[in-house]
Design a protein around this motif. Sequence first.
Motif, PDB file in Angstrom:
ATOM      1  N   UNK A  67       0.885  -1.161   0.000  1.00  0.00           N
ATOM      2  CA  UNK A  67       0.000   0.000   0.000  1.00  0.00           C
ATOM      3  C   UNK A  67       0.922   1.209   0.000  1.00  0.00           C
ATOM      4  N   UNK A  68       0.967   1.918  -1.090  1.00  0.00           N
ATOM      5  CA  UNK A  68       1.953   2.981  -1.236  1.00  0.00           C
ATOM      6  C   UNK A  68       3.220   2.406  -1.845  1.00  0.00           C
ATOM      7  N   UNK A  69       4.198   3.275  -2.006  1.00  0.00           N
ATOM      8  CA  UNK A  69       5.428   2.845  -2.676  1.00  0.00           C
ATOM      9  C   UNK A  69       6.405   2.190  -1.710  1.00  0.00           C
ATOM     10  N   UNK A  70       7.203   1.309  -2.245  1.00  0.00           N
ATOM     11  CA  UNK A  70       8.269   0.682  -1.459  1.00  0.00           C
ATOM     12  C   UNK A  70       9.287   1.736  -1.037  1.00  0.00           C
ATOM     13  N   UNK A  71       9.569   2.676  -1.931  1.00  0.00           N
ATOM     14  CA  UNK A  71      10.511   3.754  -1.592  1.00  0.00           C
ATOM     15  C   UNK A  71      10.009   4.568  -0.399  1.00  0.00           C
ATOM     16  N   UNK A  72       8.737   4.890  -0.376  1.00  0.00           N
ATOM     17  CA  UNK A  72       8.167   5.634   0.750  1.00  0.00           C
ATOM     18  C   UNK A  72       8.244   4.848   2.045  1.00  0.00           C
ATOM     19  N   UNK A  73       8.029   3.544   1.952  1.00  0.00           N
ATOM     20  CA  UNK A  73       8.109   2.676   3.126  1.00  0.00           C
ATOM     21  C   UNK A  73       9.537   2.646   3.677  1.00  0.00           C
ATOM     22  N   UNK A  74      10.512   2.506   2.781  1.00  0.00           N
ATOM     23  CA  UNK A  74      11.921   2.501   3.191  1.00  0.00           C
ATOM     24  C   UNK A  74      12.292   3.863   3.782  1.00  0.00           C
ATOM     25  N   UNK A  75      11.846   4.938   3.150  1.00  0.00           N
ATOM     26  CA  UNK A  75      12.134   6.294   3.651  1.00  0.00           C
ATOM     27  C   UNK A  75      11.603   6.474   5.069  1.00  0.00           C
ATOM     28  N   UNK A  76      10.398   5.995   5.337  1.00  0.00           N
ATOM     29  CA  UNK A  76       9.809   6.122   6.673  1.00  0.00           C
ATOM     30  C   UNK A  76      10.684   5.381   7.687  1.00  0.00           C
ATOM     31  N   UNK A  77      11.172   4.215   7.343  1.00  0.00           N
ATOM     32  CA  UNK A  77      12.048   3.467   8.242  1.00  0.00           C
ATOM     33  C   UNK A  77      13.336   4.247   8.490  1.00  0.00           C
ATOM     34  N   UNK A  78      13.939   4.774   7.443  1.00  0.00           N
ATOM     35  CA  UNK A  78      15.189   5.527   7.568  1.00  0.00           C
ATOM     36  C   UNK A  78      14.990   6.748   8.464  1.00  0.00           C
ATOM     37  N   UNK A  79      13.912   7.484   8.244  1.00  0.00           N
ATOM     38  CA  UNK A  79      13.627   8.670   9.064  1.00  0.00           C
ATOM     39  C   UNK A  79      13.422   8.263  10.511  1.00  0.00           C
ATOM     40  N   UNK A  80      12.682   7.196  10.757  1.00  0.00           N
ATOM     41  CA  UNK A  80      12.462   6.740  12.133  1.00  0.00           C
ATOM     42  C   UNK A  80      13.765   6.332  12.813  1.00  0.00           C
ATOM     43  N   UNK A  81      14.646   5.679  12.079  1.00  0.00           N
ATOM     44  CA  UNK A  81      15.954   5.308  12.624  1.00  0.00           C
ATOM     45  C   UNK A  81      16.747   6.558  12.986  1.00  0.00           C
ATOM     46  N   UNK A  82      16.761   7.526  12.089  1.00  0.00           N
ATOM     47  CA  UNK A  82      17.497   8.773  12.345  1.00  0.00           C
ATOM     48  C   UNK A  82      16.933   9.487  13.557  1.00  0.00           C
ATOM     49  N   UNK A  83      15.620   9.638  13.628  1.00  0.00           N
ATOM     50  CA  UNK A  83      15.006  10.346  14.755  1.00  0.00           C
ATOM     51  C   UNK A  83      15.232   9.611  16.070  1.00  0.00           C
ATOM     52  N   UNK A  84      15.172   8.300  16.026  1.00  0.00           N
ATOM     53  CA  UNK A  84      15.428   7.505  17.229  1.00  0.00           C
ATOM     54  C   UNK A  84      16.856   7.726  17.730  1.00  0.00           C
TER      55      UNK A  84
END
Length: 102
Positions: A67-84
């Motif tokens: 649901x949505x793009x794979x790139x967007x899904x990966x980006x969300x993970x990357x952003x969450x890792x950075x913010x964490x």
Amino acid sequence: MTEEETRILVSSCLKNDRAAQERFYYLYCDKMYAVCMYYADDRAEASDYLQEGFIRAFSKLHLFKFQGSLEGWVRRIIVNVALSNIRKKKRLFEVSARIEDI
């Protein structure tokens, strides 16, 4: 990348196909590194975020629902890792500042 190509890539990655995993990584690594650079203080930190993010993406790939793009899904993970990591660093700084006050 079409939805069918995405499904094939994800399916192959889940079957531990190393060539597919490499393709997945190289498909998104440059864009995700740019995202990491936005959040990181330097290149080394950005590389750490990128590595941790892709490790998490590969370990959670079975949860991708197409649901949505794979790139967007990966980006969300990357952003969450950075913010964490930024939150952890901030807490560590606050604790060390309190210790110095003692």
